[in-house]
Design a protein around this motif. Structure first.
Motif, PDB file in Angstrom:
ATOM      1  N   TYR A 161      -8.164 -12.496 -12.758  1.00  0.00           N
ATOM      2  CA  TYR A 161      -6.918 -12.167 -13.352  1.00  0.00           C
ATOM      3  C   TYR A 161      -6.442 -10.813 -12.601  1.00  0.00           C
ATOM      4  O   TYR A 161      -5.082 -10.687 -12.464  1.00  0.00           O
ATOM      5  N   ALA A 162      -7.375 -10.077 -12.115  1.00  0.00           N
ATOM      6  CA  ALA A 162      -6.988  -8.619 -11.548  1.00  0.00           C
ATOM      7  C   ALA A 162      -6.177  -9.059 -10.273  1.00  0.00           C
ATOM      8  O   ALA A 162      -5.049  -8.675  -9.892  1.00  0.00           O
ATOM      9  N   VAL A 163      -6.575 -10.060  -9.456  1.00  0.00           N
ATOM     10  CA  VAL A 163      -6.011 -10.414  -8.042  1.00  0.00           C
ATOM     11  C   VAL A 163      -4.756 -11.074  -8.455  1.00  0.00           C
ATOM     12  O   VAL A 163      -3.575 -10.714  -7.711  1.00  0.00           O
ATOM     13  N   ARG A 164      -4.550 -11.772  -9.805  1.00  0.00           N
ATOM     14  CA  ARG A 164      -3.323 -12.222  -9.870  1.00  0.00           C
ATOM     15  C   ARG A 164      -2.196 -11.308 -10.260  1.00  0.00           C
ATOM     16  O   ARG A 164      -1.152 -11.193  -9.939  1.00  0.00           O
ATOM     17  N   ALA A 165      -2.695 -10.130 -10.984  1.00  0.00           N
ATOM     18  CA  ALA A 165      -1.864  -9.284 -11.322  1.00  0.00           C
ATOM     19  C   ALA A 165      -1.401  -8.335 -10.265  1.00  0.00           C
ATOM     20  O   ALA A 165      -0.262  -7.810 -10.068  1.00  0.00           O
ATOM     21  N   ILE A 166      -2.561  -8.059  -9.264  1.00  0.00           N
ATOM     22  CA  ILE A 166      -2.035  -7.390  -7.999  1.00  0.00           C
ATOM     23  C   ILE A 166      -1.097  -8.214  -7.238  1.00  0.00           C
ATOM     24  O   ILE A 166       0.052  -7.494  -6.803  1.00  0.00           O
ATOM     25  N   SER A 167      -1.077  -9.409  -7.099  1.00  0.00           N
ATOM     26  CA  SER A 167      -0.282 -10.271  -6.361  1.00  0.00           C
ATOM     27  C   SER A 167       1.393 -10.173  -7.169  1.00  0.00           C
ATOM     28  O   SER A 167       2.153  -9.972  -6.063  1.00  0.00           O
ATOM     29  N   MET A 168       1.230 -10.349  -8.234  1.00  0.00           N
ATOM     30  CA  MET A 168       2.404 -10.293  -8.982  1.00  0.00           C
ATOM     31  C   MET A 168       3.164  -9.032  -8.762  1.00  0.00           C
ATOM     32  O   MET A 168       4.417  -8.817  -8.664  1.00  0.00           O
ATOM     33  N   GLY A 169       2.531  -7.972  -9.159  1.00  0.00           N
ATOM     34  CA  GLY A 169       3.028  -6.600  -8.973  1.00  0.00           C
ATOM     35  C   GLY A 169       3.595  -6.257  -7.765  1.00  0.00           C
ATOM     36  O   GLY A 169       4.462  -5.704  -7.607  1.00  0.00           O
ATOM     37  N   LEU A 170       2.716  -6.677  -6.678  1.00  0.00           N
ATOM     38  CA  LEU A 170       3.174  -6.520  -5.230  1.00  0.00           C
ATOM     39  C   LEU A 170       4.158  -7.223  -4.946  1.00  0.00           C
ATOM     40  O   LEU A 170       4.924  -6.663  -4.006  1.00  0.00           O
ATOM     41  N   GLU A 171       4.424  -8.272  -5.212  1.00  0.00           N
ATOM     42  CA  GLU A 171       5.511  -9.185  -4.749  1.00  0.00           C
ATOM     43  C   GLU A 171       6.762  -8.354  -5.383  1.00  0.00           C
ATOM     44  O   GLU A 171       7.834  -8.537  -4.535  1.00  0.00           O
ATOM     45  N   LYS A 172       6.869  -7.966  -6.521  1.00  0.00           N
ATOM     46  CA  LYS A 172       7.858  -7.150  -7.241  1.00  0.00           C
ATOM     47  C   LYS A 172       8.327  -5.966  -6.222  1.00  0.00           C
ATOM     48  O   LYS A 172       9.239  -5.474  -6.116  1.00  0.00           O
ATOM     49  N   GLU A 173       7.013  -5.169  -5.940  1.00  0.00           N
ATOM     50  CA  GLU A 173       7.241  -4.030  -5.236  1.00  0.00           C
ATOM     51  C   GLU A 173       8.102  -4.073  -3.972  1.00  0.00           C
ATOM     52  O   GLU A 173       8.596  -3.412  -3.508  1.00  0.00           O
ATOM     53  N   LEU A 174       7.645  -5.392  -3.141  1.00  0.00           N
ATOM     54  CA  LEU A 174       7.991  -5.678  -1.870  1.00  0.00           C
ATOM     55  C   LEU A 174       9.066  -6.557  -1.763  1.00  0.00           C
ATOM     56  O   LEU A 174       9.712  -6.804  -0.679  1.00  0.00           O
ATOM     57  N   ALA A 175       9.896  -6.579  -2.873  1.00  0.00           N
ATOM     58  CA  ALA A 175      11.331  -7.381  -2.746  1.00  0.00           C
ATOM     59  C   ALA A 175      12.250  -6.627  -2.055  1.00  0.00           C
ATOM     60  O   ALA A 175      12.412  -5.392  -2.035  1.00  0.00           O
TER      61      ALA A 175
END
Length: 234
Positions: A161-175
């Motif tokens: 779940y943490a990996v998913r959260a990291i991925s989702m958060g990072l995708e938003k950060e890197l928009a």
């Protein structure tokens, strides 16, 4: 022309299973691949196999993803050999099932170190240069256990779940930075570690099935970001 000619990809957990298949498929598409894992002999054998095909080149670097210094060394050697890193695949993972009530603290620590901190160390090592170049792709290997929890997967599922959260958060950060993020969630895959845990009522996934999903994501045009892929057996 091959889809990934001129690209360089780093794959953690590359000595066997999904990581090994990912490396082979990327090299077959022309990418140079940097193979990272703790089992150096297996890495060397895989690098020799890939280099023998004479498409993408392979470099083996012994790496423990739970050690930040090892990840930094991995990235330094990859850049030294190929000039830049275009794709970083956080594939290394550790599965240790057990009920939380069993209190297996050592196993919890190991899974958190590899599955969560290892992913963050990898991202941290490559992200500044990717942002500077306005190009790059981070792929995190999650699991269907990051979507569902069983009575013996509480801690393991928490790390995924943490990996998913990291991925989702990072995708938003890197928009709008030019850096892409993909989260891959495999179902049960037939590997040397899972052979005794596979269901008997359907054909299990093969490691190549996951590798093809990775190639699909990273070979998209640069303006296309495939954020999430879940791969399950029929």
């Amino acid at each position: 022309m091959l889809k990934l000619t001129g690209k360089t990809a780093v794959i953690t957990g590359a000595s066997s299973g999904i990581g090994s298949s990912i490396a082979k498929h990327l090299a077959e598409e022309g990418a140079n691949v940097v193979l990272a894992a703790r089992r150096k002999e297996k890495l060397d054998a895989l690098a020799e196999e890939i280099n023998g095909i004479k498409q993408g080149q392979a470099l083996a670097v012994e790496t423990d993803v739970a050690q930040k210094a090892d990840i930094d060394n991995l990235v330094q050697k990859a850049v030294g050999a190929f000039g830049k890193i275009d794709i970083f695949i956080n594939n290394a993972g550790l599965v240790q099932n057990g009920a939380i009530r069993d209190g297996q603290v050592d196993k919890w620590d190991q899974m958190i170190d590899v599955n969560v901190k290892g992913v963050l160390y990898g991202i941290n090592a490559v992200l500044p240069d990717m942002i500077k170049r306005s190009a790059g792709h981070i792929v995190n290997t999650d699991s269907v256990s990051g979507h569902e929890v069983t009575k013996t997967s509480g801690v393991y599922s928490a790390t995924k779940y943490a990996v998913r959260a990291i991925s989702m958060g990072l995708e938003k950060e890197l928009a709008r930075t030019g850096v892409r993020v993909t989260n891959i969630s495999p179902g049960m895959v037939e590997t040397e570690r899972n052979s005794e845990r596979l269901p008997n009522d359907r054909k299990p996934l093969q490691t190549d099935d996951i590798a093809r999903a990775v190639v699909y994501a990273v070979a998209q045009p640069e303006h296309v970001n495939v954020n999430e892929i879940t791969v399950r057996p029929v």
